[in-house]
Design an enzyme around this catalytic site. Sequence first.
Site, PDB file in Angstrom:
ATOM      1  N   ASP A 114      37.871  42.936  48.596  1.00  0.00           N
ATOM      2  CA  ASP A 114      36.899  42.034  47.982  1.00  0.00           C
ATOM      3  C   ASP A 114      36.292  42.658  46.736  1.00  0.00           C
ATOM      4  OD1 ASP A 114      35.162  40.010  47.455  1.00  0.00           O
ATOM      5  OD2 ASP A 114      33.828  40.374  49.145  1.00  0.00           O
TER       6      ASP A 114
ATOM      7  N   ASP B 294      38.002  37.498  40.570  1.00  0.00           N
ATOM      8  CA  ASP B 294      37.741  37.724  41.989  1.00  0.00           C
ATOM      9  C   ASP B 294      39.020  37.758  42.807  1.00  0.00           C
ATOM     10  OD1 ASP B 294      36.314  37.964  44.379  1.00  0.00           O
ATOM     11  OD2 ASP B 294      36.201  35.804  44.633  1.00  0.00           O
TER      12      ASP B 294
END
Length: 487
Positions: free
Chosen positions: A100, A338
């Site tokens: 992440d 992301d």
Amino acid sequence: MVVKVTPLCLLYWLLISTWWLMVSTSGMVLIPLTHSLSKTQFTTPHHLLKTTSTRSATRFRHHLHHRHKQVSVPLSPGSDYTLSFTLGSPSSSTISLYLDTGSDLVWLPCSPFECILCESETPPLSPPLNLSSSATAVPCKSSACSAAHSSLHSSDLCAIARCPLDSIEMSECNSFPCPPFYYAYGDGSLIGRLYKDSLTLPNSLSVQNFTFGCSHTTLGEPVGVAGFGFGRLSLPAQLSSVSPQLGNRFSYCLVSHSFDSNRVRRPSPLILGRYEDKEKPLGNELVEFVYTGMLSNPKHPYFYSVGLEGISVGKRNIPAPENLKRVDRRGSGGMVVDSGTTFTMLPASLYDSVVTEFDHRVSRFYKRANRVEESTGLSPCYFYNKVVAAKVPAITLHFAGNGSSVVLPRKNYFYEFIDGGDGVREKRNVGCLMLMNGGDEEELSGGPGATLGNYQQQGFEVVYDLEKRKVGFARRKCSSLWDSLKN
């Protein structure tokens, strides 16, 4: 002053020198990323797309749920890609976590573990961790404890840990552990404690005193997270403290899959540090990186935000709204690169302009599939007999910086699948645009203006240069890159 060198000291420095030599000669660590896609989770392509689009939207709109709280909320961690390493010595446990880049903490479920409101059919990536005998609690006086508690002063944290006042004043609270911390995501949260232990990466590189969160109770978060965002507790930051050349730069190359589980059997390479790329052919072209500068975000410092100048549909360039070109003092604006969000999210004004232009070009040849749009959460979608590439316009992302444009392959933004054929509806080919509406600018106030999802990053090596504060993109055959770096 005379320094006496004992055999033990000599051995210690020899080991340290050997470790640094290993790092400096290789210059990088290669870690396989595994895609969590499983056909058994989804009954139809519509189910898969609806679930994925909903999760992308939830992750992007995380800040709306916490707009009035004085906390900095990272992206929801429901990532598509996982990595593994081992914790502990001499007895160790293998841990699998979500990658992440939208958060800055490494945490994992610890035994006994309870996940509230978790789907029982969702299998864990790895069993909850039993802390090894080598694990030690992080003291309340440490900077790591302060980082986990949103920079709360260590004296306050030691007072919460019930360290006596005279010990606080004398900085003698090392025996008092860091208090439990609360960490919130967009659609879940956890309470955990900080520990230190040895972390071993797949190439047997060991990092001593690695700080991680250990959680016994979470809300909607059954799987731990390896935070790669900016922040003192992120995995790159902790690597940087022992080896700057490993922690100051990382990249990944996500194997193109188009939701085909057979294609994700090959690992996607995660590369820590720099590597020498002697051969850079992609077809008949050389691999060239396109770079754009990172934007500082005062409210969400862990985000890798960049400026987006516009998007081209075919030859028409659609300018991006001003809030995508910069980040203001409230943390509003910019585009977050992301690893965890699947589909790219755009502000409503830009999304509507892109869709209008795309539909103007495509609807002349293909009929809109309105029912499919309702069942997948994606739009626009079209029925077709056979896609002709020339009839689906190219999409180009124009990032801030001279020549910082990235042309997306068609499969990165136009997904083709079969609708019907179930005995109820006629079997037909359908294709959908894989971009999503993130909401209007007022809704997005206080958070990122857009997110570049991992689906659009497939087939690119994406490099995060933390030292020079820039993000780069280069077209790649990611499976071939894995083979060349592994050998």
